[in-house]
Scaffold this active site. Structure first.
Site, PDB file in Angstrom:
ATOM      1  N   ASP A 214      41.260  44.652  44.957  1.00 25.69           N
ATOM      2  CA  ASP A 214      39.809  44.593  45.103  1.00 25.69           C
ATOM      3  C   ASP A 214      39.281  45.978  44.801  1.00 25.69           C
ATOM      4  OD1 ASP A 214      37.659  42.630  45.855  1.00 25.69           O
ATOM      5  OD2 ASP A 214      37.044  44.389  47.001  1.00 25.69           O
ATOM      6  N   SER A 215      38.330  46.045  43.916  1.00 28.83           N
ATOM      7  CA  SER A 215      37.928  47.356  43.414  1.00 28.83           C
ATOM      8  C   SER A 215      36.441  47.373  43.103  1.00 28.83           C
ATOM      9  CB  SER A 215      38.741  47.694  42.161  1.00 28.83           C
ATOM     10  OG  SER A 215      38.781  46.590  41.290  1.00 28.83           O
TER      11      SER A 215
ATOM     12  N   GLY B 234      34.500  46.219  32.715  1.00 32.58           N
ATOM     13  CA  GLY B 234      33.589  46.518  33.830  1.00 32.58           C
ATOM     14  C   GLY B 234      32.656  47.680  33.525  1.00 32.58           C
TER      15      GLY B 234
ATOM     16  N   HIS C  98      41.850  55.090  39.576  1.00 29.95           N
ATOM     17  CA  HIS C  98      41.915  54.627  40.967  1.00 29.95           C
ATOM     18  C   HIS C  98      43.016  53.569  41.111  1.00 29.95           C
ATOM     19  CE1 HIS C  98      39.291  52.464  38.357  1.00 29.95           C
ATOM     20  NE2 HIS C  98      39.092  51.465  39.186  1.00 29.95           N
ATOM     21  N   ARG C  99      43.090  52.665  40.128  1.00 24.26           N
ATOM     22  CA  ARG C  99      44.086  51.577  40.160  1.00 24.26           C
ATOM     23  C   ARG C  99      45.500  52.159  40.059  1.00 24.26           C
ATOM     24  NH1 ARG C  99      41.352  48.789  37.285  1.00 24.26           N
ATOM     25  NH2 ARG C  99      40.507  47.641  39.054  1.00 24.26           N
TER      26      ARG C  99
HETATM   27  P1  ITT Z   1      39.582  39.216  40.879  1.00 22.43           P
HETATM   28  O1  ITT Z   1      38.961  39.200  42.247  1.00 22.43           O
HETATM   29  O2  ITT Z   1      39.951  37.869  40.380  1.00 22.43           O
HETATM   30  O3  ITT Z   1      40.741  40.193  40.813  1.00 22.43           O
HETATM   31  P2  ITT Z   1      37.054  40.396  40.092  1.00 22.43           P
HETATM   32  O4  ITT Z   1      36.549  40.952  38.791  1.00 22.43           O
HETATM   33  O5  ITT Z   1      36.189  39.415  40.799  1.00 22.43           O
HETATM   34  O6  ITT Z   1      38.520  39.771  39.820  1.00 22.43           O
HETATM   35  P3  ITT Z   1      36.621  42.364  42.171  1.00 22.43           P
HETATM   36  O7  ITT Z   1      35.939  41.425  43.088  1.00 22.43           O
HETATM   37  O8  ITT Z   1      37.624  43.324  42.738  1.00 22.43           O
HETATM   38  O9  ITT Z   1      37.421  41.588  41.034  1.00 22.43           O
HETATM   39  O10 ITT Z   1      35.502  43.160  41.377  1.00 22.43           O
HETATM   40  C1  ITT Z   1      35.817  44.325  40.713  1.00 22.43           C
HETATM   41  C2  ITT Z   1      34.695  44.714  39.783  1.00 22.43           C
HETATM   42  O11 ITT Z   1      34.538  46.130  39.842  1.00 22.43           O
HETATM   43  C3  ITT Z   1      35.061  44.370  38.353  1.00 22.43           C
HETATM   44  O12 ITT Z   1      34.597  43.098  37.987  1.00 22.43           O
HETATM   45  C4  ITT Z   1      34.415  45.493  37.575  1.00 22.43           C
HETATM   46  O13 ITT Z   1      33.078  45.158  37.345  1.00 22.43           O
HETATM   47  C5  ITT Z   1      34.474  46.660  38.546  1.00 22.43           C
HETATM   48  N1  ITT Z   1      35.687  47.486  38.327  1.00 22.43           N
HETATM   49  C6  ITT Z   1      36.795  47.565  39.112  1.00 22.43           C
HETATM   50  N2  ITT Z   1      37.712  48.376  38.580  1.00 22.43           N
HETATM   51  C7  ITT Z   1      37.184  48.814  37.429  1.00 22.43           C
HETATM   52  C8  ITT Z   1      37.665  49.656  36.406  1.00 22.43           C
HETATM   53  O14 ITT Z   1      38.873  50.176  36.427  1.00 22.43           O
HETATM   54  N3  ITT Z   1      36.854  49.896  35.380  1.00 22.43           N
HETATM   55  C9  ITT Z   1      35.626  49.364  35.310  1.00 22.43           C
HETATM   56  N4  ITT Z   1      35.105  48.538  36.205  1.00 22.43           N
HETATM   57  C10 ITT Z   1      35.885  48.253  37.269  1.00 22.43           C
END
Ligand code: ITT
Length: 219
Positions: free
Chosen positions: A76-77, A177, A204-205
């Site tokens: 979650d990010s 993203g 961060h990941r």
């Molecule tokens: P899952 O829950 O299925 O893994 P999700 O896209 O819904 O997919 P999150 O709820 O964790 O995942 O939302 C993370 C969002 O934050 C993601 O859709 C991007 O918009 C942003 N994000 C996270 N990490 C990023 C990165 O490394 N670079 C750019 N944007 C990022």
């Protein structure tokens, strides 16, 4: 030894999944697992860690009986922008539907994610509403591992952060993203202008996954 252990990646985000696979190369990762298809997980936690654990537990349950040893890995990010009081934060994926700029009190709570373009436009709009063109910001990733080793149930959380600056003009076609509007501290290019291997060295990941790897290797 634990590099042999199965890791099911519990994510429907293609950009994230690709980065996890790149950083976890050498491990036995399984992406786009058929049994996870269509699984809707309500991310109703109040922190990245809580939401990562909610997702990992839900995907682990979906593996069902007879899953044997192995872990589900969920991420979650999001992006926390200083000038926006830490928003979009845990709402990063759906921000275009939730931002104060777009929401009314009667708006239904969105289930699906917004497009990257819409989310970026929303952050830029909010910066402009404050008459600013950039802001200090932090990318955060929480990684949850939920699984079993030799019959013992295990949960583990890790977190990584990347400091930088959010700018109001997207640059670069790489990544996903908010990458196009984020310039990491000490760099001039956005993450969207970096090659995957460069982003994966500092992100961060990467930091959160590195800690997760060390944990798995210590088992
Ligand atoms: P899952 O829950 O299925 O893994 P999700 O896209 O819904 O997919 P999150 O709820 O964790 O995942 O939302 C993370 C969002 O934050 C993601 O859709 C991007 O918009 C942003 N994000 C996270 N990490 C990023 C990165 O490394 N670079 C750019 N944007 C990022």
């Amino acid at each position: 030894m634990q590099e042999k252990i199965k890791i099911w990646i519990g994510s429907s985000n293609a950009g994230k999944t690709q980065e996890i696979q790149q950083i976890f190369s050498g491990f036995d990762t399984i992406a786009n697992f058929e049994g996870f298809r269509g699984l809707e997980v309500e991310e109703n936690g109040e922190s990245f860690e809580e939401n990562a654990l909610i997702k990992a537990r839900a995907f682990y349950r979906a593996l069902g009986e007879g899953r044997g040893d192995g872990f589900v890995l969920a991420d979650d990010s999001g992006l926390c922008v200083g000038a926006l009081a830490g928003r979009p934060g845990i709402y990063s994926a759906r921000y275009a539907y939730l931002s104060p700029a777009n929401i009314s009190k009667d708006s239904p709570k969105p289930i699906q994610n917004a497009s990257d373009k819409e989310n970026i436009a929303c952050v830029i709009k909010e910066l402009h509403q404050k008459s600013i063109h950039s802001s200090a910001a932090t990318f955060v990733a929480a990684i949850a591992l939920v699984g079993c080793v030799k019959g013992k149930y295990i949960e583990k959380l890790t977190r990584g952060e990347l400091e930088g600056l959010v700018v109001d003009t997207p640059r670069g076609q790489n990544g996903f993203g908010y990458d196009g509007i984020f310039v990491p501290l000490g760099f001039e290019r956005t993450l969207g202008e970096m090659e995957a291997f460069e982003k994966n060295q500092i992100s961060h990941r990467r930091k959160a996954l590195q800690e997760a790897k060390l944990f798995l290797q210590s088992l």
